[in-house]
Scaffold this motif. Structure first.
Motif, PDB file in Angstrom:
ATOM      1  N   THR A   1       0.686  -0.997  -0.140  1.00  0.00           N
ATOM      2  CA  THR A   1       0.066  -0.059   0.009  1.00  0.00           C
ATOM      3  C   THR A   1       0.798   1.202   0.060  1.00  0.00           C
ATOM      4  O   THR A   1       0.710   2.265  -0.944  1.00  0.00           O
ATOM      5  CB  THR A   1      -0.974  -0.030   1.062  1.00  0.00           C
ATOM      6  OG1 THR A   1      -1.567  -1.240   1.072  1.00  0.00           O
ATOM      7  CG2 THR A   1      -1.692   1.326   1.419  1.00  0.00           C
ATOM      8  N   TYR A   2       1.957   1.184   0.742  1.00  0.00           N
ATOM      9  CA  TYR A   2       2.704   2.385   0.995  1.00  0.00           C
ATOM     10  C   TYR A   2       3.448   2.763  -0.582  1.00  0.00           C
ATOM     11  O   TYR A   2       3.568   3.633  -0.869  1.00  0.00           O
ATOM     12  CB  TYR A   2       3.855   1.952   1.932  1.00  0.00           C
ATOM     13  CG  TYR A   2       5.125   2.823   1.810  1.00  0.00           C
ATOM     14  CD1 TYR A   2       4.874   4.053   2.500  1.00  0.00           C
ATOM     15  CD2 TYR A   2       6.130   2.734   1.270  1.00  0.00           C
ATOM     16  CE1 TYR A   2       6.026   5.166   2.601  1.00  0.00           C
ATOM     17  CE2 TYR A   2       7.116   3.559   1.149  1.00  0.00           C
ATOM     18  CZ  TYR A   2       7.183   4.776   1.980  1.00  0.00           C
ATOM     19  OH  TYR A   2       8.327   5.692   1.886  1.00  0.00           O
ATOM     20  N   GLN A   3       3.975   1.853  -1.157  1.00  0.00           N
ATOM     21  CA  GLN A   3       4.702   2.043  -2.422  1.00  0.00           C
ATOM     22  C   GLN A   3       3.678   2.574  -3.376  1.00  0.00           C
ATOM     23  O   GLN A   3       4.005   3.386  -4.262  1.00  0.00           O
ATOM     24  CB  GLN A   3       5.196   0.643  -3.036  1.00  0.00           C
ATOM     25  CG  GLN A   3       6.102   0.827  -3.875  1.00  0.00           C
ATOM     26  CD  GLN A   3       7.224   1.765  -3.579  1.00  0.00           C
ATOM     27  OE1 GLN A   3       8.089   1.579  -2.604  1.00  0.00           O
ATOM     28  NE2 GLN A   3       7.654   2.508  -4.486  1.00  0.00           N
ATOM     29  N   ILE A   4       2.548   2.115  -3.482  1.00  0.00           N
ATOM     30  CA  ILE A   4       1.275   2.443  -4.434  1.00  0.00           C
ATOM     31  C   ILE A   4       1.221   3.822  -4.163  1.00  0.00           C
ATOM     32  O   ILE A   4       1.139   4.729  -5.175  1.00  0.00           O
ATOM     33  CB  ILE A   4      -0.064   1.645  -4.298  1.00  0.00           C
ATOM     34  CG1 ILE A   4       0.497   0.088  -4.830  1.00  0.00           C
ATOM     35  CG2 ILE A   4      -1.071   2.236  -5.233  1.00  0.00           C
ATOM     36  CD1 ILE A   4      -0.651  -0.795  -4.659  1.00  0.00           C
ATOM     37  N   LEU A   5       0.969   3.948  -2.954  1.00  0.00           N
ATOM     38  CA  LEU A   5       0.573   5.673  -2.549  1.00  0.00           C
ATOM     39  C   LEU A   5       1.518   6.672  -2.806  1.00  0.00           C
ATOM     40  O   LEU A   5       1.381   7.792  -3.133  1.00  0.00           O
ATOM     41  CB  LEU A   5       0.017   5.828  -0.952  1.00  0.00           C
ATOM     42  CG  LEU A   5      -1.160   4.785  -0.700  1.00  0.00           C
ATOM     43  CD1 LEU A   5      -1.492   5.154   0.791  1.00  0.00           C
ATOM     44  CD2 LEU A   5      -2.358   5.129  -1.744  1.00  0.00           C
ATOM     45  N   ILE A   6       2.798   6.318  -2.465  1.00  0.00           N
ATOM     46  CA  ILE A   6       4.003   7.286  -2.812  1.00  0.00           C
ATOM     47  C   ILE A   6       4.102   7.437  -4.154  1.00  0.00           C
ATOM     48  O   ILE A   6       4.489   8.569  -4.564  1.00  0.00           O
ATOM     49  CB  ILE A   6       5.272   6.548  -1.993  1.00  0.00           C
ATOM     50  CG1 ILE A   6       5.212   6.606  -0.551  1.00  0.00           C
ATOM     51  CG2 ILE A   6       6.710   7.151  -2.648  1.00  0.00           C
ATOM     52  CD1 ILE A   6       5.444   8.038   0.172  1.00  0.00           C
ATOM     53  N   ASP A   7       4.018   6.220  -4.942  1.00  0.00           N
ATOM     54  CA  ASP A   7       4.309   6.403  -6.502  1.00  0.00           C
ATOM     55  C   ASP A   7       3.102   7.380  -7.246  1.00  0.00           C
ATOM     56  O   ASP A   7       3.704   8.281  -7.936  1.00  0.00           O
ATOM     57  CB  ASP A   7       4.037   5.232  -7.013  1.00  0.00           C
ATOM     58  CG  ASP A   7       5.248   4.043  -6.724  1.00  0.00           C
ATOM     59  OD1 ASP A   7       6.272   4.496  -6.278  1.00  0.00           O
ATOM     60  OD2 ASP A   7       5.177   2.930  -7.185  1.00  0.00           O
ATOM     61  N   ALA A   8       1.972   7.550  -6.379  1.00  0.00           N
ATOM     62  CA  ALA A   8       0.982   8.228  -6.719  1.00  0.00           C
ATOM     63  C   ALA A   8       1.189   9.951  -6.319  1.00  0.00           C
ATOM     64  O   ALA A   8       0.331  10.611  -6.772  1.00  0.00           O
ATOM     65  CB  ALA A   8      -0.384   7.754  -6.517  1.00  0.00           C
ATOM     66  N   GLY A   9       2.010   9.932  -5.323  1.00  0.00           N
ATOM     67  CA  GLY A   9       2.334  11.218  -4.757  1.00  0.00           C
ATOM     68  C   GLY A   9       1.597  11.549  -3.539  1.00  0.00           C
ATOM     69  O   GLY A   9       1.319  12.784  -3.156  1.00  0.00           O
TER      70      GLY A   9
END
Length: 302
Positions: A145-153
Motif C-alpha cells: 500500500t505504501y509503495q502504491i500511494l508514494i508512487d501516486a504522490g
C-alpha cells in the motif's frame, strides 16, 4: 475471489446436464464446496458462492424451457460480473465527501478497494491528505500500500501494528477494506482490524469499512472463534516445554524473528463487531451496520 467463484459457478451452469432446478442447485452447492476446499481462507469466496446460489434459487423468469432458463442464468451471471467491475469506482465516489482536506487517514495492510478510493480522492477529487498504513505482519502487505500511494504522490508513512494507539491521536478517520461484511453488520478483515476499531472507538475517530456488495456474507459470528478460518491450532499452547522451538537467529541481521510454526498459530483475519463500525461504504450505497443486516435479510429472502 468472490467474482472468480461466481464466474466458475456460471461456467458450471453452462456445462451442466441438470434437467431440474433441484439438480442444478445441488450441482452448484457441490461446486461451491469444491472451491472452498481449495483455499485456506474461504470467507470471501463463500460470500460470492452463497450470493450466486441465492440468486439462482430466487430468479424470476419466463423461460419456455429449462435449457432456456440455464442460458439466461449464465447471461445474468456474466452480466453481474461485468457490472461488479465498477463496484470500487462507485465506492470511491461515495467516500469522496467523507475525506476532509488536509486530513490524516489510517489504513490497515493492503486493500484494493481502499487503495482505489484513496487514489480516486487524490486524482479525481483533488483532495489533500496523508496516510498512515500498518506494516501488517507477518506478510508485510502494508508496504505494498505504501509503495502504491508514494508512487501516486500521496504522503504516506508505514507504522508498526503495535503503534496504532500511539498514532491515533494524529488521525482524522480510519479506512479498512473487507474479506466480508456479515449479517450482524460486523466486519471480517485482515487480523488487526478489530484492535484498530477498538482504538478508534476509544479515541472517537470514525471507523469506515469499504466493501463491495458481493462480499456481503450471510454469517452471524458471535466471537472471533466462530469464524470458519478458526481451528484448534490457532493460538494453541504447547503441551510441553520440550516441544517449543527457539526462534531462529537471522544471519545478516542478528535479531529474533518468528518461526513458520509460530506464524501459523496466529489468525489471518479477525471479526470487528458492528458497534465499532461507523459506516459501511458499498456499491449499493452508504449503510449503517444495521442497514447491512436488513439488506442481507432482504437479498436472501428474494
Amino acid at each position: 475471489m468472490p467474482i472468480a467463484a461466481i464466474l466458475a459457478l456460471t461456467e458450471l451452469i453452462a456445462h451442466s446436464t441438470a434437467g431440474t432446478m433441484f439438480e442444478l442447485v445441488s450441482a452448484l452447492n457441490s461446486g461451491a464446496e469444491l472451491l472452498k476446499q481449495h483455499t485456506s481462507n474461504p470467507i470471501s469466496l463463500s460470500a460470492g458462492c452463497d450470493l450466486f446460489v441465492a440468486f439462482v434459487t430466487t430468479f424470476a423468469h419466463e423461460s419456455k424451457s429449462f435449457f432456456d432458463l440455464k442460458r439466461e442464468l449464465v447471461r445474468q451471471g456474466q452480466l453481474y460480473v461485468k457490472e461488479a467491475s465498477t463496484s470500487r469506482s462507485k465506492i470511491a465516489s461515495l467516500l469522496l465527501d467523507f475525506i476532509p482536506d488536509d486530513s490524516v487517514i489510517l489504513t490497515h495492510s493492503h486493500s484494493r478497494v481502499v487503495t482505489h478510493a484513496l487514489l480516486h480522492a487524490h486524482k479525481q477529487g483533488n483532495k489533500r491528505f496523508s496516510v498512515y498504513v500498518t506494516e501488517a505482519r507477518p506478510l508485510g502487505l502494508g508496504l505494498k500500500t505504501y509503495q502504491i500511494l508514494i508512487d501516486a504522490g500521496i504522503p504516506c508513512t508505514v507504522i508498526l501494528d503495535s503503534a496504532v494507539a500511539y498514532a491515533i491521536g494524529k488521525v482524522d478517520l480510519v479506512l479498512v477494506g473487507s474479506e466480508a461484511v456479515v449479517e450482524s453488520g460486523g466486519l471480517v478483515n485482515a487480523v488487526g482490524s478489530y484492535q484498530m476499531a477498538l482504538i478508534a472507538k476509544a479515541a472517537n475517530v470514525p471507523f469506515y469499512a469499504l466493501a463491495e456488495s458481493y462480499k456481503f456474507y450471510r454469517m452471524f459470528p458471535l466471537s472471533q472463534y466462530d469464524l470458519p478460518t478458526h481451528n484448534d491450532e490457532i493460538l494453541s499452547l504447547p503441551t510441553s516445554l520440550s516441544s517449543i522451538r527457539k526462534p531462529a537467529m537471522m544471519s545478516e541481521n542478528p535479531q529474533l524473528t518468528m518461526s513458520d510454526d509460530q506464524v501459523n498459530k496466529n489468525p489471518g483475519v479477525d471479526y470487528t463487531k458492528p458497534d465499532l463500525i461507523t459506516l459501511v461504504f458499498s456499491d449499493i450505497g452508504i449503510l449503517t451496520p444495521d442497514g447491512v443486516s436488513l439488506y442481507l435479510v432482504g437479498m436472501f429472502a428474494g
